[in-house]
Scaffold this motif. Structure first.
Motif, short mmCIF file in Angstrom:
data_model
loop_
_atom_site.label_atom_id
_atom_site.label_comp_id
_atom_site.label_asym_id
_atom_site.label_seq_id
_atom_site.Cartn_x
_atom_site.Cartn_y
_atom_site.Cartn_z
N TYR A 1 1.09 -1.27 -0.51
CA TYR A 1 0.16 -0.23 0.31
C TYR A 1 0.82 1.60 0.34
CZ TYR A 1 -4.04 3.12 0.77
OH TYR A 1 -4.93 3.85 1.84
N GLN B 1 2.39 1.67 -2.82
CA GLN B 1 0.91 2.10 -4.21
C GLN B 1 1.18 3.59 -3.82
OE1 GLN B 1 0.24 0.21 -7.20
NE2 GLN B 1 -1.12 2.39 -7.84
N ALA C 1 -9.40 -6.04 -0.89
CA ALA C 1 -8.63 -6.50 -2.18
C ALA C 1 -7.94 -7.72 -2.23
CB ALA C 1 -8.61 -5.38 -2.94
N TRP C 2 -6.97 -7.18 -1.15
CA TRP C 2 -5.94 -8.23 -0.87
C TRP C 2 -6.29 -9.55 -0.58
CZ3 TRP C 2 -1.00 -6.99 -1.83
CH2 TRP C 2 0.15 -7.84 -0.90
N VAL D 1 -9.02 0.00 -6.78
CA VAL D 1 -8.91 -0.98 -5.27
C VAL D 1 -10.14 -0.70 -4.90
CG1 VAL D 1 -8.05 -0.55 -3.22
CG2 VAL D 1 -6.19 -0.51 -5.21
N ALA E 1 -8.55 -1.18 -0.19
CA ALA E 1 -7.12 -1.93 -0.05
C ALA E 1 -7.43 -3.21 0.63
CB ALA E 1 -6.48 -1.32 -0.99
N SER F 1 -6.35 4.50 -9.84
CA SER F 1 -5.56 3.66 -9.21
C SER F 1 -6.31 3.35 -8.13
CB SER F 1 -4.09 3.44 -8.75
OG SER F 1 -3.35 2.67 -7.79
#
Length: 144
Positions: A15, A18, A44-45, A133, A41, A129
């Motif tokens: 993170y 990014q 999603a991870w 996410v 995020a 981006s």
């Protein structure tokens, strides 16, 4: 370090690379971030790692299934449901969500960002981006 701790450390490193910052406000008791972008995020991870806890698809499905009185017992520690109707509904739920693929503009798209400012371009790329996410965290796909 626990498995969750290792997963969280890897997530925070990715993170930070990014987005140039760490997600805010990890709540140890609830196992989630209060920062909405960070939480999206994180989901999603976890989904990318195949971790079923904190899966927004499963959470939404189970809320729906419970409202429709489908039994939610799983086969041991697997992600599969014991009851055939519930498992069939879960498969259908995923097929429906998998059919939705959202196309975002390219981070360097001049059509979507007509300015020539590097700061604006960088902000636009970060925005695209962040959208990617958030969409993935909602359990939907973004076209590569």
């Amino acid at each position: 370090m626990s498995a969750l701790g290792e997963r969280r450390a890897g997530f925070e490193e990715a993170y930070h690379l990014q987005f140039g910052r760490l997600p805010q406000n990890w709540n140890e008791a609830q196992g989630k971030y209060f920062d909405a972008h960070g939480q999206g995020a994180w989901w999603a991870w976890c989904a990318a790692l195949g971790v079923i806890e904190n899966d927004p698809r499963r959470t939404a499905f189970e809320a729906w299934a419970d409202a429709h009185h489908l039994p939610l017992q799983r086969m041991g520690r697997t992600p599969h449901y014991e009851h055939a109707d519930t498992q069939g509904a879960w498969i259908g739920w995923n097929a429906a969500l998998d059919s939705v693929v959202i196309e975002l503009p390219a981070p360097d798209s001049t059509d979507a960002n007509p300015t020539t400012s590097t700061d604006c371009d960088s902000g636009f790329a970060r925005g695209v981006s962040a959208c990617r996410v958030a969409i993935n965290a909602a359990g939907l796909k973004v076209k590569p």
